[in-house]
Scaffold this motif. Sequence first.
Motif, mmCIF file in Angstrom:
data_model
loop_
_atom_site.group_PDB
_atom_site.id
_atom_site.type_symbol
_atom_site.label_atom_id
_atom_site.label_comp_id
_atom_site.label_asym_id
_atom_site.label_seq_id
_atom_site.Cartn_x
_atom_site.Cartn_y
_atom_site.Cartn_z
ATOM 1 N N ASP A 143 0.823 -1.205 0.000
ATOM 2 C CA ASP A 143 0.000 0.000 0.000
ATOM 3 C C ASP A 143 0.863 1.263 0.000
ATOM 4 N N VAL A 144 1.965 1.228 0.753
ATOM 5 C CA VAL A 144 2.861 2.386 0.791
ATOM 6 C C VAL A 144 3.517 2.582 -0.569
ATOM 7 N N GLY A 145 3.916 1.485 -1.224
ATOM 8 C CA GLY A 145 4.493 1.612 -2.559
ATOM 9 C C GLY A 145 3.539 2.299 -3.518
ATOM 10 N N ALA A 146 2.262 1.955 -3.454
ATOM 11 C CA ALA A 146 1.268 2.596 -4.322
ATOM 12 C C ALA A 146 1.072 4.056 -3.934
ATOM 13 N N ALA A 147 1.065 4.350 -2.636
ATOM 14 C CA ALA A 147 0.901 5.727 -2.185
ATOM 15 C C ALA A 147 2.090 6.590 -2.607
ATOM 16 N N VAL A 148 3.293 6.037 -2.492
ATOM 17 C CA VAL A 148 4.495 6.767 -2.903
ATOM 18 C C VAL A 148 4.431 7.086 -4.391
ATOM 19 N N ALA A 149 3.967 6.152 -5.184
ATOM 20 C CA ALA A 149 3.850 6.409 -6.627
ATOM 21 C C ALA A 149 2.874 7.558 -6.898
ATOM 22 N N ARG A 150 1.780 7.614 -6.150
ATOM 23 C CA ARG A 150 0.823 8.718 -6.339
ATOM 24 C C ARG A 150 1.435 10.048 -5.918
ATOM 25 N N VAL A 151 2.157 10.046 -4.810
ATOM 26 C CA VAL A 151 2.809 11.285 -4.345
ATOM 27 C C VAL A 151 3.829 11.756 -5.374
ATOM 28 N N GLU A 152 4.631 10.841 -5.898
ATOM 29 C CA GLU A 152 5.661 11.233 -6.864
ATOM 30 C C GLU A 152 5.037 11.765 -8.147
ATOM 31 N N ALA A 153 3.925 11.195 -8.570
ATOM 32 C CA ALA A 153 3.241 11.721 -9.757
ATOM 33 C C ALA A 153 2.718 13.123 -9.504
ATOM 34 N N ALA A 154 2.203 13.375 -8.299
ATOM 35 C CA ALA A 154 1.679 14.699 -7.966
ATOM 36 C C ALA A 154 2.787 15.738 -7.901
ATOM 37 N N LEU A 155 3.972 15.322 -7.473
ATOM 38 C CA LEU A 155 5.080 16.264 -7.295
ATOM 39 C C LEU A 155 5.983 16.379 -8.521
ATOM 40 N N GLU A 156 5.771 15.544 -9.518
ATOM 41 C CA GLU A 156 6.640 15.571 -10.703
ATOM 42 C C GLU A 156 6.691 16.939 -11.377
ATOM 43 N N PRO A 157 5.581 17.686 -11.487
ATOM 44 C CA PRO A 157 5.675 19.001 -12.144
ATOM 45 C C PRO A 157 6.583 19.989 -11.419
ATOM 46 N N PHE A 158 6.929 19.696 -10.187
ATOM 47 C CA PHE A 158 7.723 20.635 -9.386
ATOM 48 C C PHE A 158 9.184 20.201 -9.272
ATOM 49 N N GLY A 159 9.584 19.199 -10.042
ATOM 50 C CA GLY A 159 10.980 18.763 -10.006
ATOM 51 C C GLY A 159 11.418 18.268 -8.649
ATOM 52 N N ALA A 160 10.550 17.548 -7.951
ATOM 53 C CA ALA A 160 10.859 17.072 -6.607
ATOM 54 C C ALA A 160 12.057 16.138 -6.618
ATOM 55 N N ARG A 161 12.952 16.334 -5.663
ATOM 56 C CA ARG A 161 14.106 15.449 -5.482
ATOM 57 C C ARG A 161 13.864 14.555 -4.269
#
Length: 416
Positions: A347-365
């Motif tokens: 479940d955390v792996g899926a949640a992390v993927a959603r967070v990373e998709a949401a933050l991708e436009p901001f160049g999150a490191r």
Amino acid sequence: MARNWAGTYEYAAPRIVEATSLDDVVRAVRQPGRVRALGTRHSFTDLPDTTGTLIDVTGFPAEFELDETAQTVTVPAGIRYGVLAVWLDDRGWALRNMGSLPHINVGGATATGTHGSGDANPVLSASVRALRYVGADAEVHEVRRGDADFDALVVGLGAYGIVVSLTLDVQPAFRVRQDIYTGVTWAAALADYDALTSAGYSVSVFSRWEEPTVGYVWLKTRLDADDDPVPDTILDGVRATAGDSPLGVEDNITELAGVPGPWMLRLPHFRLDAEPSFGDEIQSEYFVARADAPAALEAVRALGDSIRPHLIWTELRTAAADELWLSPAYRRDVVIIHFTWFNHPDDVGAAVARVEAALEPFGARPHWGKLHGFDRAAIERVHPRLADARAVFERLDPEGRFSNAHLERVGVREPR
């Protein structure tokens, strides 16, 4: 089998050498095969792991060299920040900042860009003045601030050698108090996020992405005198009068309720003499430019209902820009979005993927030592000096002895 401190990662390395001296490290590096450094085991992935030998550097004696004229202290890489902090404070000196856990070791924390909080405070790695390491030739090397490779090696992920000691900047000791604020609404915070994060020397926001308030604001105020005033309000929030922990845990938290105390007992969230955080947890963390904070937080806020069942807490912090090539704050002031998850791997792996998709436009490191899904292409998009750092590591370690599957997966080392 050896596990990380939270018990959520099991190391695959077939051999662990418990080094207590420089000679132990040199002997281990002289043996054939791949080798990696192991500290206090605070990474949540296979970043420190290897198919060869792990060298545990936490057994070096707690011997420090203080240079009051240069305002530096030289320390073994495996020493915990909390142990060093007590020694420094006894002599009237301090570190600029500390992470939330004083249990982490200096070498591992600086090698991964670990941090505390504060608009004017850079990540812990920025306090490194010099480091000594055992290289692929089994010789001891030293690099100092201003040297050609320094900015590549400080946040170096163990990719080029085994760091055995570091020289850190210090300053005169100071005092700090901690206060908790409640009632700050998302509307007020996102309208003037800088006002929130600049309210103290170090500011953390603890949130579960609920409405209408952000959660708890944990303010650390640097004091010139114990009776220095602190604000009664921050934005539309108010200072709590009780000292209860905002995290739901009580017996491992540093002193709250506005009680002044030494820097080393207030800057961390957790006490050195107790088990830190929650345990049995998974962590992930992302760094975005401070100018993008309102939009980035709104993007994650929209995920609140889907990620909350697996989330213990989110902590929001800030850090100042630096010049270290693989630092998550390289050349940009950052807001840091941290997630402490329950140990629900799928479940955390899926949640992390959603967070990373949401933050991708901001160049999150991503934080190098915490769970993330970035591959080489994704890291290259957000770390402009990745290729330069990789070239340094390949030059210093052409056979890839300090490489591993993780470093090759994210492009820090070339695949072999």
